[in-house]
Design a protein around this motif. Structure first.
Motif, PDB file in Angstrom:
ATOM      1  N   HIS A  64       1.147  -0.595  -4.981  1.00  0.00           N
ATOM      2  CA  HIS A  64       0.859   0.248  -3.810  1.00  0.00           C
ATOM      3  C   HIS A  64       1.977   0.133  -2.770  1.00  0.00           C
ATOM      4  O   HIS A  64       2.122  -0.924  -2.145  1.00  0.00           O
ATOM      5  CB  HIS A  64      -0.468  -0.153  -3.163  1.00  0.00           C
ATOM      6  N   PRO A  65       2.726   1.192  -2.541  1.00  0.00           N
ATOM      7  CA  PRO A  65       3.770   1.157  -1.515  1.00  0.00           C
ATOM      8  C   PRO A  65       3.217   0.869  -0.114  1.00  0.00           C
ATOM      9  O   PRO A  65       3.959   0.408   0.758  1.00  0.00           O
ATOM     10  CB  PRO A  65       4.384   2.556  -1.566  1.00  0.00           C
ATOM     11  N   ALA A  66       1.928   1.097   0.109  1.00  0.00           N
ATOM     12  CA  ALA A  66       1.314   0.860   1.421  1.00  0.00           C
ATOM     13  C   ALA A  66       0.967  -0.614   1.649  1.00  0.00           C
ATOM     14  O   ALA A  66       0.449  -0.970   2.705  1.00  0.00           O
ATOM     15  CB  ALA A  66       0.054   1.709   1.577  1.00  0.00           C
ATOM     16  N   ILE A  67       1.265  -1.458   0.672  1.00  0.00           N
ATOM     17  CA  ILE A  67       1.004  -2.892   0.808  1.00  0.00           C
ATOM     18  C   ILE A  67       2.336  -3.627   0.691  1.00  0.00           C
ATOM     19  O   ILE A  67       3.055  -3.476  -0.297  1.00  0.00           O
ATOM     20  CB  ILE A  67       0.005  -3.386  -0.254  1.00  0.00           C
ATOM     21  N   ALA A  68       2.646  -4.404   1.733  1.00  0.00           N
ATOM     22  CA  ALA A  68       3.924  -5.112   1.805  1.00  0.00           C
ATOM     23  C   ALA A  68       3.669  -6.584   2.141  1.00  0.00           C
ATOM     24  O   ALA A  68       2.568  -6.951   2.585  1.00  0.00           O
ATOM     25  CB  ALA A  68       4.794  -4.473   2.886  1.00  0.00           C
ATOM     26  N   PRO A  69       4.684  -7.431   1.952  1.00  0.00           N
ATOM     27  CA  PRO A  69       4.513  -8.829   2.366  1.00  0.00           C
ATOM     28  C   PRO A  69       4.124  -8.898   3.843  1.00  0.00           C
ATOM     29  O   PRO A  69       4.572  -8.084   4.654  1.00  0.00           O
ATOM     30  CB  PRO A  69       5.892  -9.442   2.125  1.00  0.00           C
ATOM     31  N   GLY A  70       3.303  -9.862   4.198  1.00  0.00           N
ATOM     32  CA  GLY A  70       2.786  -9.981   5.559  1.00  0.00           C
ATOM     33  C   GLY A  70       3.858 -10.084   6.616  1.00  0.00           C
ATOM     34  O   GLY A  70       4.685 -10.995   6.576  1.00  0.00           O
ATOM     35  N   TYR A  71       3.831  -9.167   7.555  1.00  0.00           N
ATOM     36  CA  TYR A  71       4.794  -9.138   8.653  1.00  0.00           C
ATOM     37  C   TYR A  71       4.530 -10.319   9.584  1.00  0.00           C
ATOM     38  O   TYR A  71       3.413 -10.487  10.085  1.00  0.00           O
ATOM     39  CB  TYR A  71       4.663  -7.804   9.405  1.00  0.00           C
ATOM     40  N   HIS A  72       5.541 -11.147   9.804  1.00  0.00           N
ATOM     41  CA  HIS A  72       5.442 -12.346  10.642  1.00  0.00           C
ATOM     42  C   HIS A  72       4.392 -13.339  10.138  1.00  0.00           C
ATOM     43  O   HIS A  72       3.774 -14.055  10.919  1.00  0.00           O
ATOM     44  CB  HIS A  72       5.134 -11.991  12.099  1.00  0.00           C
ATOM     45  N   MET A  73       4.154 -13.330   8.827  1.00  0.00           N
ATOM     46  CA  MET A  73       3.149 -14.213   8.242  1.00  0.00           C
ATOM     47  C   MET A  73       3.760 -14.911   7.026  1.00  0.00           C
ATOM     48  O   MET A  73       4.839 -14.540   6.574  1.00  0.00           O
ATOM     49  CB  MET A  73       1.924 -13.399   7.783  1.00  0.00           C
ATOM     50  N   ASN A  74       3.036 -15.870   6.463  1.00  0.00           N
ATOM     51  CA  ASN A  74       3.445 -16.500   5.225  1.00  0.00           C
ATOM     52  C   ASN A  74       3.333 -15.438   4.127  1.00  0.00           C
ATOM     53  O   ASN A  74       2.236 -15.010   3.779  1.00  0.00           O
ATOM     54  CB  ASN A  74       2.538 -17.693   4.912  1.00  0.00           C
ATOM     55  N   ARG A  76       3.679 -15.402   1.050  1.00  0.00           N
ATOM     56  CA  ARG A  76       3.017 -15.768  -0.209  1.00  0.00           C
ATOM     57  C   ARG A  76       1.517 -15.498  -0.132  1.00  0.00           C
ATOM     58  O   ARG A  76       0.897 -15.129  -1.130  1.00  0.00           O
ATOM     59  CB  ARG A  76       3.283 -17.246  -0.499  1.00  0.00           C
ATOM     60  N   HIS A  77       0.939 -15.656   1.053  1.00  0.00           N
ATOM     61  CA  HIS A  77      -0.515 -15.577   1.205  1.00  0.00           C
ATOM     62  C   HIS A  77      -1.017 -14.389   2.015  1.00  0.00           C
ATOM     63  O   HIS A  77      -2.226 -14.190   2.109  1.00  0.00           O
ATOM     64  CB  HIS A  77      -1.039 -16.855   1.872  1.00  0.00           C
ATOM     65  N   TRP A  78      -0.122 -13.612   2.608  1.00  0.00           N
ATOM     66  CA  TRP A  78      -0.550 -12.526   3.494  1.00  0.00           C
ATOM     67  C   TRP A  78       0.143 -11.219   3.132  1.00  0.00           C
ATOM     68  O   TRP A  78       1.330 -11.207   2.799  1.00  0.00           O
ATOM     69  CB  TRP A  78      -0.240 -12.872   4.954  1.00  0.00           C
ATOM     70  N   ASN A  79      -0.604 -10.130   3.208  1.00  0.00           N
ATOM     71  CA  ASN A  79      -0.070  -8.778   3.015  1.00  0.00           C
ATOM     72  C   ASN A  79      -0.263  -7.980   4.296  1.00  0.00           C
ATOM     73  O   ASN A  79      -1.233  -8.182   5.022  1.00  0.00           O
ATOM     74  CB  ASN A  79      -0.816  -8.040   1.890  1.00  0.00           C
ATOM     75  N   THR A  80       0.657  -7.052   4.532  1.00  0.00           N
ATOM     76  CA  THR A  80       0.480  -6.057   5.582  1.00  0.00           C
ATOM     77  C   THR A  80       0.086  -4.762   4.883  1.00  0.00           C
ATOM     78  O   THR A  80       0.809  -4.276   4.013  1.00  0.00           O
ATOM     79  CB  THR A  80       1.760  -5.861   6.412  1.00  0.00           C
ATOM     80  N   VAL A  81      -1.064  -4.232   5.271  1.00  0.00           N
ATOM     81  CA  VAL A  81      -1.637  -3.043   4.642  1.00  0.00           C
ATOM     82  C   VAL A  81      -1.552  -1.881   5.627  1.00  0.00           C
ATOM     83  O   VAL A  81      -2.036  -1.991   6.753  1.00  0.00           O
ATOM     84  CB  VAL A  81      -3.108  -3.307   4.256  1.00  0.00           C
ATOM     85  N   THR A  82      -0.923  -0.770   5.208  1.00  0.00           N
ATOM     86  CA  THR A  82      -0.913   0.444   6.019  1.00  0.00           C
ATOM     87  C   THR A  82      -2.204   1.181   5.696  1.00  0.00           C
ATOM     88  O   THR A  82      -2.379   1.744   4.615  1.00  0.00           O
ATOM     89  CB  THR A  82       0.333   1.299   5.723  1.00  0.00           C
ATOM     90  N   VAL A  83      -3.108   1.154   6.659  1.00  0.00           N
ATOM     91  CA  VAL A  83      -4.498   1.555   6.435  1.00  0.00           C
ATOM     92  C   VAL A  83      -4.642   3.010   5.989  1.00  0.00           C
ATOM     93  O   VAL A  83      -5.324   3.297   5.011  1.00  0.00           O
ATOM     94  CB  VAL A  83      -5.341   1.275   7.704  1.00  0.00           C
ATOM     95  N   GLY A  84      -4.025   3.942   6.664  1.00  0.00           N
ATOM     96  CA  GLY A  84      -4.213   5.357   6.366  1.00  0.00           C
ATOM     97  C   GLY A  84      -3.647   5.816   5.040  1.00  0.00           C
ATOM     98  O   GLY A  84      -3.921   6.929   4.597  1.00  0.00           O
ATOM     99  N   GLU A  85      -2.878   4.975   4.379  1.00  0.00           N
ATOM    100  CA  GLU A  85      -2.260   5.363   3.111  1.00  0.00           C
ATOM    101  C   GLU A  85      -3.037   4.879   1.892  1.00  0.00           C
ATOM    102  O   GLU A  85      -2.611   5.099   0.768  1.00  0.00           O
ATOM    103  CB  GLU A  85      -0.821   4.846   3.071  1.00  0.00           C
ATOM    104  N   LEU A  86      -4.162   4.218   2.134  1.00  0.00           N
ATOM    105  CA  LEU A  86      -5.016   3.733   1.040  1.00  0.00           C
ATOM    106  C   LEU A  86      -6.431   4.270   1.234  1.00  0.00           C
ATOM    107  O   LEU A  86      -6.844   4.535   2.362  1.00  0.00           O
ATOM    108  CB  LEU A  86      -5.059   2.198   1.041  1.00  0.00           C
ATOM    109  N   PRO A  87      -7.195   4.399   0.166  1.00  0.00           N
ATOM    110  CA  PRO A  87      -8.594   4.813   0.311  1.00  0.00           C
ATOM    111  C   PRO A  87      -9.367   3.802   1.172  1.00  0.00           C
ATOM    112  O   PRO A  87      -9.121   2.592   1.087  1.00  0.00           O
ATOM    113  CB  PRO A  87      -9.130   4.822  -1.121  1.00  0.00           C
ATOM    114  N   ASP A  88     -10.291   4.303   1.973  1.00  0.00           N
ATOM    115  CA  ASP A  88     -11.091   3.436   2.837  1.00  0.00           C
ATOM    116  C   ASP A  88     -11.772   2.328   2.053  1.00  0.00           C
ATOM    117  O   ASP A  88     -11.832   1.181   2.499  1.00  0.00           O
ATOM    118  CB  ASP A  88     -12.151   4.239   3.595  1.00  0.00           C
ATOM    119  N   ARG A  89     -12.290   2.664   0.888  1.00  0.00           N
ATOM    120  CA  ARG A  89     -12.991   1.669   0.068  1.00  0.00           C
ATOM    121  C   ARG A  89     -12.072   0.506  -0.292  1.00  0.00           C
ATOM    122  O   ARG A  89     -12.478  -0.659  -0.242  1.00  0.00           O
ATOM    123  CB  ARG A  89     -13.543   2.327  -1.189  1.00  0.00           C
ATOM    124  N   MET A  90     -10.827   0.807  -0.628  1.00  0.00           N
ATOM    125  CA  MET A  90      -9.879  -0.244  -0.982  1.00  0.00           C
ATOM    126  C   MET A  90      -9.571  -1.121   0.232  1.00  0.00           C
ATOM    127  O   MET A  90      -9.489  -2.349   0.118  1.00  0.00           O
ATOM    128  CB  MET A  90      -8.604   0.359  -1.554  1.00  0.00           C
TER     129      MET A  90
END
Length: 117
Positions: A64-74, A76-90
């Motif tokens: 999913h291009p809308a999911i990237a490594p966590g911005y300003h986070m570890n 390995r354990h955190w993702n940054t999710v662009t909300v409007g680019e993924l289905p609400d359920r996901m």
């Protein structure tokens, strides 16, 4: 999903609270003092940082291009999710997974107090 829906969903979990340790523009959602989601709810695009199992995090980023490594986070354990680019359920599933991972890391006595359905 809009910002107010994301906020409301994060606050539905047992013992979930919203705090602002990084300033009024950044909502930090915690369970028993441990962060499970972080978002600048007024940001455009709307993004949220969520905890994720490391192996699953790599897979999700690849799929999913809308999911990237966590911005300003570890990353390995955190993702940054662009909300409007993924289905609400996901998005809801990713938030719930983040909450569950954080709860799993709590001491047993605290986990039992939550008694989440």
């Amino acid at each position: 999903m809009r910002a107010r829906e994301l906020r409301a969903f994060c606050l539905e979990f047992n013992a979930a609270v919203e705090e602002f340790p990084f300033g009024p523009e950044t909502s930090v959602f915690k369970v028993l003092g441990k962060m499970f989601a972080l978002s600048a709810l007024e940001g455009a695009p709307l993004t949220v940082n969520l905890k994720c199992d490391p192996e699953n995090a790599v897979r999700l980023r690849a799929e999913h291009p809308a999911i990237a490594p966590g911005y300003h986070m570890n990353k390995r354990h955190w993702n940054t999710v662009t909300v409007g680019e993924l289905p609400d359920r996901m998005v809801r599933e990713l938030v719930e997974d983040s909450y569950d991972l954080v709860v799993a890391g709590l001491p047993r006595a605290e986990r039992l107090r939550l008694d989440r359905a």
